[in-house]
Design an enzyme around this catalytic site. Sequence first.
Site, PDB file in Angstrom:
ATOM      1  N   THR A   1      21.880  37.130  62.113  1.00  0.00           N
ATOM      2  CA  THR A   1      21.146  38.241  61.747  1.00  0.00           C
ATOM      3  C   THR A   1      20.455  38.178  61.046  1.00  0.00           C
ATOM      4  O   THR A   1      20.883  37.467  59.656  1.00  0.00           O
ATOM      5  CB  THR A   1      22.533  38.827  60.610  1.00  0.00           C
ATOM      6  OG1 THR A   1      23.319  38.399  59.760  1.00  0.00           O
ATOM      7  CG2 THR A   1      23.549  39.431  62.225  1.00  0.00           C
ATOM      8  N   ASP A   2      19.718  39.318  60.204  1.00  0.00           N
ATOM      9  CA  ASP A   2      18.743  38.977  59.540  1.00  0.00           C
ATOM     10  C   ASP A   2      20.262  39.982  57.864  1.00  0.00           C
ATOM     11  O   ASP A   2      21.478  40.271  58.643  1.00  0.00           O
ATOM     12  CB  ASP A   2      17.876  40.287  58.592  1.00  0.00           C
ATOM     13  CG  ASP A   2      16.578  40.290  58.580  1.00  0.00           C
ATOM     14  OD1 ASP A   2      16.921  39.568  56.851  1.00  0.00           O
ATOM     15  OD2 ASP A   2      15.304  40.412  58.196  1.00  0.00           O
ATOM     16  N   TRP A   3      19.572  39.350  56.517  1.00  0.00           N
ATOM     17  CA  TRP A   3      21.094  39.291  55.930  1.00  0.00           C
ATOM     18  C   TRP A   3      20.874  41.227  55.818  1.00  0.00           C
ATOM     19  O   TRP A   3      20.420  41.889  55.459  1.00  0.00           O
ATOM     20  CB  TRP A   3      20.558  38.928  54.685  1.00  0.00           C
ATOM     21  CG  TRP A   3      20.754  37.644  54.112  1.00  0.00           C
ATOM     22  CD1 TRP A   3      21.311  36.895  53.066  1.00  0.00           C
ATOM     23  CD2 TRP A   3      20.306  36.078  55.619  1.00  0.00           C
ATOM     24  NE1 TRP A   3      21.492  35.519  53.889  1.00  0.00           N
ATOM     25  CE2 TRP A   3      21.153  35.300  54.990  1.00  0.00           C
ATOM     26  CE3 TRP A   3      20.033  36.146  56.692  1.00  0.00           C
ATOM     27  CZ2 TRP A   3      20.584  33.685  55.067  1.00  0.00           C
ATOM     28  CZ3 TRP A   3      20.165  35.295  56.946  1.00  0.00           C
ATOM     29  CH2 TRP A   3      20.032  34.033  56.856  1.00  0.00           C
ATOM     30  N   GLY A   4      22.642  41.585  55.921  1.00  0.00           N
ATOM     31  CA  GLY A   4      23.162  42.517  56.007  1.00  0.00           C
ATOM     32  C   GLY A   4      22.812  43.154  57.518  1.00  0.00           C
ATOM     33  O   GLY A   4      22.946  44.611  57.643  1.00  0.00           O
ATOM     34  N   GLY A   5      22.913  42.166  58.473  1.00  0.00           N
ATOM     35  CA  GLY A   5      22.067  43.017  59.631  1.00  0.00           C
ATOM     36  C   GLY A   5      23.047  43.578  60.378  1.00  0.00           C
ATOM     37  O   GLY A   5      22.794  43.869  61.530  1.00  0.00           O
TER      38      GLY A   5
END
Length: 738
Positions: A263-267
């Site tokens: 994931t992108d961070w927090g995705g």
Amino acid sequence: MKIKSILLLTVIICISASMKAQTPIYLNDNKPIEERVKDALSRMTLEEKVRLCYAQSKFSSAGVPRLGIPEIWMSDGPHGVREEIQWNSWANAGWTNDFCTAFPALTCLAATWNPEMSALYGKAIGEEARYRKKDVLLGPGVNIYRTPLNGRNFEYMGEDPYLASVMVVPYIREVQKNGVAACVKHYALNNQELWRGHIDVELSDRALHEIYLPAFKASVIEGGAWSIMGAYNKLRGEHCCHNDLLLNRILKGDWAFDGCVITDWGGAHNTREAALNGLDIEMGSYTDGLTSESEFTYDDYYLGNSYLKGLKDGTYPMSTIDDKASRILRMIFRTVMNRDRPWGTFTTEEHFDVARTIAEEGIVLLKNSPVAKKEPALLPLDDSLYKKILVVGENATRSLTQGGGSSELKVKKEVSPLDALKALYGAKIIHTQGYESGRPLYSSVDEIPAEVSAKLRDEAIEKAKEADLVIYVGGLNKNHLQDCEAADRTIYELPFGQNELIEGILNVNPNMVMVLLSGNAVEMPWVKRVPAIVQGWYLGSEAGSALANILSGEINPSGKLPFSFPVKLADNGAHAFDALSYPGDNVKEIYREDILVGYRWHDTKKTPALYSFGHGLSYTTFGYGKAILSERNMTLNGSIEVTIPVTNTGNREGKEVVQLYIGDEKSSLVRPLKELKYFNKVTLKPGETKNVKFIIMPDDLKFYDDKREEWIAEPGKFNVYIGTSSTDIRSAVGFNLQ
């Protein structure tokens, strides 16, 4: 005693042989990776498999300590290895040995139009990541340049899917030769920062497959990328970090991707989609992690305890965790458990040379005219003509490796344009700031106090009256609402009152060299008055040295634009419709321009760009002969060779990018007037001619038929256009597809 010794030795040998026979296959580097993955997986508990799938700190994910399988460490890229971050905080760790080399932003790399530069880039940044003990480098980025307002365009490789595809592959291959996984991002359609976390993109399958996916496809199939980062936004109602169409059907199905989706961070947003829709490693959820500011722990991530519970009670099939764990193990064996990977190097002179060389080859000479008739072009500079050279602009001294979001770098060395020009021209150089960008006090032109702008502007204009030459070094920067993550630009014009400053200087001194440092196109209302314009990008550690070498003529410019510069914002396809096309309504966005992105829009809609895709001048000139085809007819099993002679008609050695476009004269579906299919950067001495050859294949003629869900080529006439930009066509010839 002798008999006892023999018996003891025999026992030791037997025990040793037994231990060797029982050594797990996954620890044996000589075994094929798939055998090692299968063996390790068979020895893991369900809890250990699940624990692989989510973060243990801000930039690492867990291994399996019981089995000696190490954790994975990641670092932001793609222009340098980010400084160390605290275990569970976004604060800097305060190390003193994590200064890096800043390589040029990827817009500059794309502007080289040279895959050899991409390979140099990947090798050097891969060496730096390896030396810093990073297992995954979070880059490169290949999202398509759709609008010049996107705050993150500077991290990407332009508006054309073919150019981005060709340039990304060597980068990935060379990074991964260091035993570091490239993590290609942001998959997919992360083409704006405004509302990036939830905007739901609606577009045709044609646009998806023809424009927005090819560079990712090339990254996987040709580059062999070991990891992919999901995008924040949604596609057709599902977040891209756990999107069935993108991840299961296309990436892991059609393209047979065998690496990890991160994931992108927090995705990540819910357990069910994360479990079922192709996500492998979840990073950055509830970004406070274990700190007192949050009630959530890492085990509370979507792929943590809730996923484990769902596996145990049958909500999610065991096949999902076996697939995720296998992919993560495969990446671990390719990286941190690969004993053959090199040690890497860090901030070496060789790396600084690489950064400077790429910067020099990516700088684009947009315009070069004489100030008055019968005079030579202003560039390269003849310093014997000038006693006083005024350098104006904050970007002449500002660090442009800082800011911008996750691409911010802590650099060991950064040569400013002003310092490099002083080193070259000595006491002739004087500097005045000219405008204030607000570091970090102001974020837009409206917030800068009028008295601050007026004072700086007036000082610059007064000094310009006395100067023989003005070198203006301005553009954008990496402040919020500029070229910066998490926000888009709000205006197309230059910020901080620069247009008024430029006009004021030109009113008193027309001898101006304009140097624009940015990752985006900008509006240029003064373009007809400025004799020389250089697009300089964000050039990294050797920014000033590269610019000085171009301006002085030490290096002949050879960069070409990787995206179009519209005259005004409405001339860009994404901005030619209502607000639902850009930026959307905060919920949904519709790509109304469809496949007509960038030069495809300008060409097909007959809306001229200020500077066209592929444009870039040289200090020499090039002549093109007539293109010759080996055949006038092609079958779906055949090919056609195109040959065109290119001659250096000037008086100094130079590099020219020969560009080949193809247009379908008649099609059942709308197609662009022409599309880039090949290019070749050639070096020519004065008077030298080279025959540049291209092989056109049937796949080059295809478009995506979304009704049939396949790529097709229709019989008929096709035109081949060869030139030095998308609009400067030097030779055209046609053939028939039978």
